[in-house]
Design an enzyme around this catalytic site. Structure first.
Site, PDB file in Angstrom:
ATOM      1  N   ARG A 222      11.348  -6.964   3.820  1.00 54.58           N
ATOM      2  CA  ARG A 222      10.656  -5.734   3.413  1.00 54.58           C
ATOM      3  C   ARG A 222      10.971  -4.585   4.371  1.00 54.58           C
ATOM      4  O   ARG A 222      11.108  -3.434   3.943  1.00 54.58           O
ATOM      5  CB  ARG A 222       9.143  -5.967   3.319  1.00 54.58           C
ATOM      6  CG  ARG A 222       8.412  -4.776   2.688  1.00 54.58           C
ATOM      7  CD  ARG A 222       6.953  -5.049   2.418  1.00 54.58           C
ATOM      8  NE  ARG A 222       6.223  -5.330   3.647  1.00 54.58           N
ATOM      9  CZ  ARG A 222       4.953  -5.724   3.692  1.00 54.58           C
ATOM     10  NH1 ARG A 222       4.278  -5.887   2.571  1.00 54.58           N
ATOM     11  NH2 ARG A 222       4.358  -5.958   4.843  1.00 54.58           N
TER      12      ARG A 222
ATOM     13  N   GLU B 244      -4.856   0.333  -4.489  1.00 54.41           N
ATOM     14  CA  GLU B 244      -5.043  -0.678  -3.434  1.00 54.41           C
ATOM     15  C   GLU B 244      -6.067  -0.140  -2.453  1.00 54.41           C
ATOM     16  O   GLU B 244      -6.684   0.901  -2.692  1.00 54.41           O
ATOM     17  CB  GLU B 244      -3.710  -0.983  -2.739  1.00 54.41           C
ATOM     18  CG  GLU B 244      -3.058   0.221  -2.091  1.00 54.41           C
ATOM     19  CD  GLU B 244      -1.761  -0.113  -1.342  1.00 54.41           C
ATOM     20  OE1 GLU B 244      -1.529  -1.283  -1.008  1.00 54.41           O
ATOM     21  OE2 GLU B 244      -1.002   0.828  -1.066  1.00 54.41           O
TER      22      GLU B 244
ATOM     23  N   LYS C 255       6.908   0.967   3.448  1.00 56.88           N
ATOM     24  CA  LYS C 255       5.944   0.804   4.545  1.00 56.88           C
ATOM     25  C   LYS C 255       6.419   1.703   5.681  1.00 56.88           C
ATOM     26  O   LYS C 255       7.091   1.270   6.618  1.00 56.88           O
ATOM     27  CB  LYS C 255       5.869  -0.671   4.952  1.00 56.88           C
ATOM     28  CG  LYS C 255       4.574  -1.022   5.626  1.00 56.88           C
ATOM     29  CD  LYS C 255       4.333  -2.502   5.622  1.00 56.88           C
ATOM     30  CE  LYS C 255       3.261  -2.883   6.613  1.00 56.88           C
ATOM     31  NZ  LYS C 255       1.971  -2.230   6.416  1.00 56.88           N
TER      32      LYS C 255
HETATM   33  N1  PMP Z   1      -1.310  -2.135   1.436  1.00 58.89           N
HETATM   34  C1  PMP Z   1      -1.100  -1.365   2.506  1.00 58.89           C
HETATM   35  C2  PMP Z   1      -1.203   0.121   2.364  1.00 58.89           C
HETATM   36  C3  PMP Z   1      -0.801  -1.951   3.742  1.00 58.89           C
HETATM   37  O1  PMP Z   1      -0.586  -1.186   4.815  1.00 58.89           O
HETATM   38  C4  PMP Z   1      -0.732  -3.364   3.836  1.00 58.89           C
HETATM   39  C5  PMP Z   1      -0.386  -4.023   5.138  1.00 58.89           C
HETATM   40  N2  PMP Z   1      -1.349  -3.773   6.127  1.00 58.89           N
HETATM   41  C6  PMP Z   1      -0.991  -4.122   2.696  1.00 58.89           C
HETATM   42  C7  PMP Z   1      -1.257  -3.476   1.504  1.00 58.89           C
HETATM   43  C8  PMP Z   1      -0.933  -5.614   2.742  1.00 58.89           C
HETATM   44  O2  PMP Z   1       0.389  -6.049   2.880  1.00 58.89           O
HETATM   45  P1  PMP Z   1       0.760  -7.423   3.597  1.00 58.89           P
HETATM   46  O3  PMP Z   1       0.015  -8.493   2.876  1.00 58.89           O
HETATM   47  O4  PMP Z   1       2.239  -7.542   3.405  1.00 58.89           O
HETATM   48  O5  PMP Z   1       0.358  -7.307   5.005  1.00 58.89           O
END
Ligand code: PMP
Length: 300
Positions: free
Chosen positions: A62, A194, A161
Site C-alpha cells: 500500500r 469511514e 495514505k
Molecule cells: N481509514 C483511515 C483514514 C486511516 O488512516 C486508517 C489507518 N489508520 C484506516 C482507515 C485503517 O486502515 P488499516 O486497517 O490499514 O490500518
C-alpha cells in the site's frame, strides 16, 4: 529492555532515517522538507504482535501504491523497506508495538514544485501505541457524525495514505469538541465513508456491510482482515453505499484499523445500536483477529 540503551532515566529509541539507525535525538529532518511544508509524502502504520510484524507485505504494497499515486519515487525496494522495518523493531527490542513508516518528498525549495525535491526521506519509528482505553474495547464506543466531509476522490483521493491528514484532523476536532473519541465522516454525496482513522462496518442479520472504496474509504488492511474473518464465520459481506439510517438500524457496528484494531460501536448520534452491547458477531471477529495477530506475520 533488550536492544534499547538505558541512560539512567529514559530509554533512547533508535530511529531508521535514510538507511541508518540513529539515536532518536539525532533523527532530524530538514525544515525545507516538503513533508513538513506541504504534507507531501506517504506513510503506513504497522503493528507487531508476539514477535511478528502483522501484514507487513500488505502495508509495504500500500505504501508503494500511495507513492505511485503522488508520483513519489521511494529510494528503496519493497524488500529493503521490509527488512528495515524488521531491523528497526529488533534494534528497539519491540516484540509488541507499532511502527510508523514515513516517506516524505524530501527537502526542496519554498515553492510547491515536488520535482525540485531530489532526495525523498525514509523514516521508520518503532514504538508503542494505545489509541483508546481498554474499557472501550469491552463496553464499546459512541460515535458521532461530523460536518466535515471526507475528501472528494478528485481532490485528495482517500485511497492515498498521504501525510496530508488535515481533512481527518478537522473531523477529529469536531468529534473531540463534542465529547467523542471518534467521528463518522460522510462523503460529499452524503454516504458514509469511514472514521477519521478507521474503517466502519455494520452487521444486520447474517449480512456484514462496509462502505465501498469509492465512497471514500481507505483500503484498510484491517478492513480486509475483518472481511476475511466474516466470510469464515459464514456472514455475507457486501460493500453498498450506506446512509446514517442504515447505521442507526444495524444490529451491530464496529470499526477497524491497525492502531484501533477491532473496536465495537454501541451508539451513533445518540441512537443505541442493537441492545447497546458489543454484538455477538463483533465479539467473534475481535477474538479471531486477536488469534491471527498473535500467530501470523513476519518473524522478528
Ligand atoms: N481509514 C483511515 C483514514 C486511516 O488512516 C486508517 C489507518 N489508520 C484506516 C482507515 C485503517 O486502515 P488499516 O486497517 O490499514 O490500518
Amino acid at each position: 529492555m533488550a536492544g534499547r540503551a538505558y541512560t539512567g532515566r529514559y530509554f533512547y529509541m533508535k530511529v531508521f532515517l535514510n538507511g541508518e539507525l540513529v539515536d532518536q535525538n539525532d533523527a532530524k529532518v530538514s525544515v525545507f522538507d516538503h513533508g513538513l511544508l506541504y504534507g507531501d509524502g506517504v506513510f503506513e502504520g504497522i503493528r507487531a504482535y508476539n514477535g511478528r510484524v502483522f501484514k507487513l507485505k500488505e502495508h509495504i504494497d500500500r505504501l508503494f501504491y500511495s507513492a505511485k499515486a503522488i508520483l513519489l519515487d521511494i529510494p528503496m525496494t519493497a524488500d529493503e523497506i521490509s527488512r528495515a522495518v524488521v531491523e528497526t523493531c529488533q534494534a528497539n527490542g519491540i516484540r509488541d508495538g507499532y511502527v510508523r513508516l514515513v516517506v516524505t518528498r524530501g527537502p526542496g525549495t519554498l515553492g510547491l514544485n515536488p520535482f525540485k525535491c531530489k532526495n525523498p526521506v525514509v523514516i521508520i519509528i518503532a514504538d508503542k501505541i494505545q489509541l483508546y482505553p481498554e474499557q472501550m474495547y469491552r463496553d464499546g464506543m459512541d460515535l458521532i457524525t461530523v460536518p466535515t466531509t471526507r475528501n472528494h476522490q478528485n481532490a485528495i483521493n482517500p485511497a492515498i495514505k498521504s501525510l496530508n491528514y488535515l481533512n481527518n484532523i478537522l473531523a477529529k476536532i469536531e468529534a473531540v469538541n463534542a465529547g467523542y473519541e471518534e467521528a463518522i465522516m460522510l462523503n460529499p454525496a452524503g454516504y458514509v465513508a469511514e472514521c477519521t482513522g478507521d474503517n466502519l462496518f455494520i452487521i444486520k442479520g447474517q449480512s456484514m456491510m462496509t462502505p465501498p472504496l469509492e465512497a471514500g474509504a481507505l483500503y484498510g488492511i484491517t478492513r480486509q482482515t475483518a472481511i476475511d474473518i466474516a466470510v469464515e464465520l459464514g456472514l455475507t459481506v457486501t460493500e453498498p453505499n450506506l446512509t446514517r439510517y442504515d447505521l442507526y438500524n444495524a444490529d451491530e457496528c464496529f470499526l477497524t484499523g491497525t492502531a484501533a484494531e477491532v473496536m465495537p460501536v454501541v451508539k451513533i448520534d445518540g441512537r443505541t445500536i442493537g441492545n447497546g452491547q458489543p454484538g455477538p458477531y463483533t465479539r467473534r471477529i475481535v477474538d479471531r483477529y486477536s488469534d491471527l495477530t498473535s500467530t501470523t506475520g513476519e518473524p522478528l
